[in-house]
Design a protein around this motif. Structure first.
Motif, PDB file in Angstrom:
ATOM      1  N   TYR A  71       0.832  -1.201   0.000  1.00 16.69           N
ATOM      2  CA  TYR A  71       0.000   0.000   0.000  1.00 16.69           C
ATOM      3  C   TYR A  71       0.872   1.259   0.000  1.00 16.69           C
ATOM      4  O   TYR A  71       0.563   2.245  -0.671  1.00 16.69           O
ATOM      5  CB  TYR A  71      -0.922   0.023   1.223  1.00 16.69           C
ATOM      6  N   ASP A  74       2.538   1.705  -3.530  1.00 19.70           N
ATOM      7  CA  ASP A  74       1.594   2.137  -4.564  1.00 19.70           C
ATOM      8  C   ASP A  74       0.796   3.377  -4.159  1.00 19.70           C
ATOM      9  O   ASP A  74       0.061   3.931  -4.980  1.00 19.70           O
ATOM     10  CB  ASP A  74       0.603   1.005  -4.884  1.00 19.70           C
ATOM     11  N   ASN A  76      -1.750   3.374  -2.522  1.00 19.79           N
ATOM     12  CA  ASN A  76      -3.121   2.969  -2.855  1.00 19.79           C
ATOM     13  C   ASN A  76      -3.951   2.954  -1.577  1.00 19.79           C
ATOM     14  O   ASN A  76      -4.306   1.916  -1.034  1.00 19.79           O
ATOM     15  CB  ASN A  76      -3.119   1.580  -3.510  1.00 19.79           C
ATOM     16  N   GLN A  79      -7.592   1.367  -1.640  1.00 19.33           N
ATOM     17  CA  GLN A  79      -7.583  -0.076  -1.460  1.00 19.33           C
ATOM     18  C   GLN A  79      -7.223  -0.442  -0.022  1.00 19.33           C
ATOM     19  O   GLN A  79      -7.771  -1.392   0.549  1.00 19.33           O
ATOM     20  CB  GLN A  79      -6.586  -0.722  -2.424  1.00 19.33           C
ATOM     21  N   ALA A  82     -10.279  -0.103   2.137  1.00 16.69           N
ATOM     22  CA  ALA A  82     -11.217  -1.201   1.896  1.00 16.69           C
ATOM     23  C   ALA A  82     -10.741  -2.480   2.577  1.00 16.69           C
ATOM     24  O   ALA A  82     -11.526  -3.192   3.227  1.00 16.69           O
ATOM     25  CB  ALA A  82     -11.383  -1.419   0.395  1.00 16.69           C
ATOM     26  N   ASP A  83      -9.455  -2.789   2.446  1.00 16.13           N
ATOM     27  CA  ASP A  83      -8.920  -4.016   3.037  1.00 16.13           C
ATOM     28  C   ASP A  83      -8.918  -3.947   4.568  1.00 16.13           C
ATOM     29  O   ASP A  83      -9.288  -4.909   5.252  1.00 16.13           O
ATOM     30  CB  ASP A  83      -7.503  -4.266   2.527  1.00 16.13           C
ATOM     31  N   SER A 104      -4.596   6.228   6.429  1.00 12.58           N
ATOM     32  CA  SER A 104      -4.974   6.175   5.012  1.00 12.58           C
ATOM     33  C   SER A 104      -5.958   7.289   4.676  1.00 12.58           C
ATOM     34  O   SER A 104      -5.850   7.947   3.636  1.00 12.58           O
ATOM     35  CB  SER A 104      -5.580   4.809   4.677  1.00 12.58           C
ATOM     36  N   THR A 224      -7.220   4.620 -10.787  1.00 10.00           N
ATOM     37  CA  THR A 224      -7.638   3.463  -9.989  1.00 10.00           C
ATOM     38  C   THR A 224      -7.153   3.521  -8.543  1.00 10.00           C
ATOM     39  O   THR A 224      -7.830   3.025  -7.641  1.00 10.00           O
ATOM     40  CB  THR A 224      -7.137   2.170 -10.644  1.00 10.00           C
ATOM     41  N   ARG A 225      -5.989   4.099  -8.322  1.00  9.31           N
ATOM     42  CA  ARG A 225      -5.472   4.116  -6.956  1.00  9.31           C
ATOM     43  C   ARG A 225      -6.353   4.946  -6.020  1.00  9.31           C
ATOM     44  O   ARG A 225      -6.277   4.826  -4.815  1.00  9.31           O
ATOM     45  CB  ARG A 225      -4.028   4.642  -6.935  1.00  9.31           C
ATOM     46  N   TYR A 226      -7.175   5.816  -6.603  1.00 11.39           N
ATOM     47  CA  TYR A 226      -8.056   6.642  -5.770  1.00 11.39           C
ATOM     48  C   TYR A 226      -9.518   6.508  -6.163  1.00 11.39           C
ATOM     49  O   TYR A 226     -10.373   7.178  -5.594  1.00 11.39           O
ATOM     50  CB  TYR A 226      -7.604   8.110  -5.831  1.00 11.39           C
ATOM     51  N   ASP A 227      -9.783   5.670  -7.119  1.00 13.36           N
ATOM     52  CA  ASP A 227     -11.150   5.343  -7.516  1.00 13.36           C
ATOM     53  C   ASP A 227     -11.947   6.601  -7.877  1.00 13.36           C
ATOM     54  O   ASP A 227     -13.109   6.751  -7.526  1.00 13.36           O
ATOM     55  CB  ASP A 227     -11.861   4.579  -6.396  1.00 13.36           C
TER      56      ASP A 227
END
Length: 690
Positions: A71, A74, A76, A79, A82-83, A104, A224-227
């Motif tokens: 994480y 990236d 990210n 993500q 979410a995880d 995060s 994608t890393r931040y949707d």
């Protein structure tokens, strides 16, 4: 959401203001920033963006679990959240999972959402001094100011890391200023620009030549890393503060690239240069770098944008803003060596025409927090957004003023700021109207663009104007317009304020100040120089009484000149003597002083000053008395600095009576008729043209 904006390369703001060409930083070069240690190889979540994080990161490096490394690498955080939240369902009290979830959210710029996770991490014994600072800041974002202060004061009783303790002390001091900041209320109308705002984010407004440029998350593909969608630069035509329907357009491929995030744009005042930020591709090479690019307009077309040499590798270099000459750029950067997360820097064009000389704006502006979105107004104030100065929660708007080298920073107060992010202020009509971004409650979604009108009375302006007409006086005392008269405006110390030639129609005007006394002096060849007193004392308008943005109060004062005619007698009024005496009385001196001024204002003339009596008393007596009186008047004028060779004293006794009150009719005349004959006159006997 500040970190997200860094990642989207959108910390960019426009700068359009008055004329000037100095390359000197208007706030002055401050002391060099504090040196920071080299960043650790594997910090807690990402490369620290503050000196505090750098100092502490190595100590806490061993606490970062292996599963966090991907994480961090990236960046990210979407993500990660979410995880982590999925794992928290099984183990809701896990201190480390709660802490990394909170971090995060913070890295995404949403420290407000981090509060419940910081709370859980703290309650379950997570040992991290940095946690105390960010927990307090998260409380502050929820307007729980007293709770934030309590946490920070408690931390100071046991904290061991000096740089964290300094940050805590600074935040406590900031919280103490909230009461005074809250009093700075202005009469501001704030309006959500519904025509351009959507459920996605729109922000970083920039106004130029009747168009509003801004950033919009509008591409069909997602980052994608931040949707969230990739961002593009757009513009819309404005009718005042209202977007024109159907005029929104996306900028050309010169500025926008597919699947790349573009930041807001700034254009130089002459319209020939455009600087904007872009970066953050999804690949590893572009994930940690945002750079400034420049395009030049040639033959009406923008050239392909080139990366600027002032960028720092692996840093976010954003928020470009030109100064008024186009030779200095202010921008935000989180490069190493600053005071905190993102600092404000400047760069100038050097002698070779290249952008260079990057300078940190110093500790008066920059803090251990983030300073972003610089904008310099026409009156030479620096506007910026910060979460490190005293504010209401997250990013607030501030202004910095340099007075004699002393820089003071002021929060713009609750009329502009909220507990949410408020940033990116730019004026379209200084100092009354402009735009800025906010993610406050009540918007359409994410960040939105608002227009504002500042109706505060202290911004309303009044000018005072003196207008008049130049005339000449005729034989029968009627006046006619006399053009092309030199008019001088003198202050109460007879110092020249301004001078002007009246028009052919005789009109003239001067700007004047309230509560001042002036003298108008009219000069024209072959005319007596004339002085007219004028005052604005007691005629000013109080600031709180102003209604319009711009008010003009006009005063009127005319100047009338008399033509110089050789040997034409001119009465000097109100010259009185005691019975049978020639001494100059105080009241006569006042009138003679006016003649002194006339002679000094007209140094080219010489005069005969004459005294006359009525027919009463003997002829010889009256002749002697009038001569003595005329000589006394001349002697007084000489004593006031007029050369004697310009004056001749002449007594005429009763030889030039102006009515029928002769010796034969003495008893038939009234006292008023006799007074007409008892007069003092002067006449011009010579005009020196050389």
């Amino acid at each position: 959401m500040i970190k997200r904006r860094f990642i989207l390369a959108t910390l960019t703001i426009a700068l359009v203001w008055g004329c000037g060409s100095s390359k000197v930083n208007f706030l002055g070069v401050q002391e060099p920033p504090k040196k920071t240690a080299a960043p650790p190889a594997n910090p807690t979540l990402s490369q620290p963006t503050s000196a505090a994080a750098v100092a502490k990161a190595q100590e806490e490096e061993d606490k970062t679990p292996k599963y966090m490394e991907s994480y961090v690498e990236d960046e990210n955080y979407i993500q990660a959240i979410a995880d982590f939240e999925e794992e928290l369902k099984e183990n809701p009290d896990a201190a480390d999972l709660n802490f990394y979830t909170a971090e995060s959210y913070r890295k995404l710029g949403n420290i407000k959402a981090a509060l419940p996770y910081y709370t859980k991490a703290r309650e379950n014994g997570y040992d991290n001094e940095q946690l105390e600072i960010y927990y307090a800041l998260s409380l502050k974002a929820h307007e729980r100011y007293d709770d934030a202060k309590e946490i920070l004061e408690e931390y100071l009783t046991y904290g061991t890391t000096e740089i964290y303790k300094e940050r805590a002390q600074k935040e406590i001091a900031n919280l103490a200023k909230l009461d005074s900041i809250s009093l700075y209320v202005r009469d501001v109308d704030l309006n959500l620009l519904g025509e351009i705002n959507t459920e996605q984010s729109e922000y970083s407004p920039f106004y130029f030549n009747g168009e509003l440029y801004y950033v919009a998350l509008s591409e069909p593909e997602k980052f994608t890393r931040y949707d969230i969608p990739y961002s593009d630069l757009r513009k819309v035509k404005m009718n005042g503060l209202s977007p024109e329907a159907g005029s929104i357009e996306t900028l050309s491929e010169i500025f926008n690239e597919v699947n790349i995030n573009e930041g807001s744009i700034t254009i130089s005042p002459d319209g020939t240069k455009a600087v904007f930020a872009k970066g953050n591709t999804n690949d590893k090479k572009g994930r940690r770098s945002v750079d400034l690019y420049i395009s030049t307009k040639r033959n009406g077309q923008w050239t392909q944008a080139q990366i600027m040499p002032i960028n720092s590798a692996d840093s976010w270099d954003t928020s470009p803003a030109f100064n008024n000459s186009g030779e200095t750029i202010y921008f935000a950067s989180d490069r190493p060596g600053g005071y905190g997360g993102s600092d404000i820097y400047r760069a100038t064009i050097n002698a070779r025409g290249r952008w260079a000389d990057v300078t940190n704006m110093g500790p008066d502006i920059n803090t251990a927090g983030d300073e972003v979105f610089p904008y310099v107004s026409p009156d030479n104030k620096l506007y910026f957004a910060s979460d490190g100065h005293a504010g209401f929660g997250m990013l607030d708007l501030f202004e910095a003023v340099n007075s004699g080298g002393n820089v003071t920073v002021r929060n713009l107060g609750p009329s502009f700021n909220s507990p949410a992010d408020d940033f990116g202020l730019v004026y379209s009509d200084f100092p009354f109207e402009g735009f800025y971004s906010s993610n406050r409650e009540g918007g359409k979604g994410g960040d939105d663009i608002y227009s504002f009108i500042d109706n505060s009375s202290d911004l309303k302006q009044i000018t005072y104007l003196l207008k008049g007409t130049t005339y000449q006086r005729g034989e029968d005392s009627t006046v006619t317009i006399l053009g092309n008269v030199q008019i001088k405006l003198l202050d109460e110390n007879d110092q020249l304020v301004d001078d002007i030639l009246s028009s052919r129609g005789g009109s003239f005007s001067f700007p004047v100040d309230p509560e001042k006394r002036y003298t108008l002096v009219g000069e024209k060849e072959n005319y007596f120089t004339e002085r007219t007193l004028f005052s604005t004392v007691g005629e000013g308008v109080a600031q709180e009484d102003l209604v319009e943005r711009f008010t003009e109060k006009v005063f009127n004062a005319d100047v009338t000149l008399d033509e110089i005619v050789l040997n034409k007698a001119i009465v000097v009024p109100n010259i009185y003597y005691d019975l049978d005496k020639a001494e100059i009385r105080a009241d006569a001196a006042v009138e003679l002083d006016k003649l002194v001024i006339l002679l000094k204002d007209n140094p080219e003339i010489s005069i005969e000053l004459s005294s006359h009596t009525d027919a009463r008393s003997g002829d010889d007596y009256n002749q002697d008395l009038s001569q003595r009186r005329a000589q006394a008047a001349v002697d007084y004028i000489v004593s006031q600095g007029v050369p004697r060779n310009r004056l001749v004293a002449k007594g005429y006794g009763e030889s030039q009576l102006i009515n029928g009150c002769t010796n034969e009719r003495i008893d038939d005349c009234s006292e008023e008729e006799h007074q007409q004959n008892r007069r003092t006159e002067f006449k011009v006997t010579n005009i020196d043209k050389n």
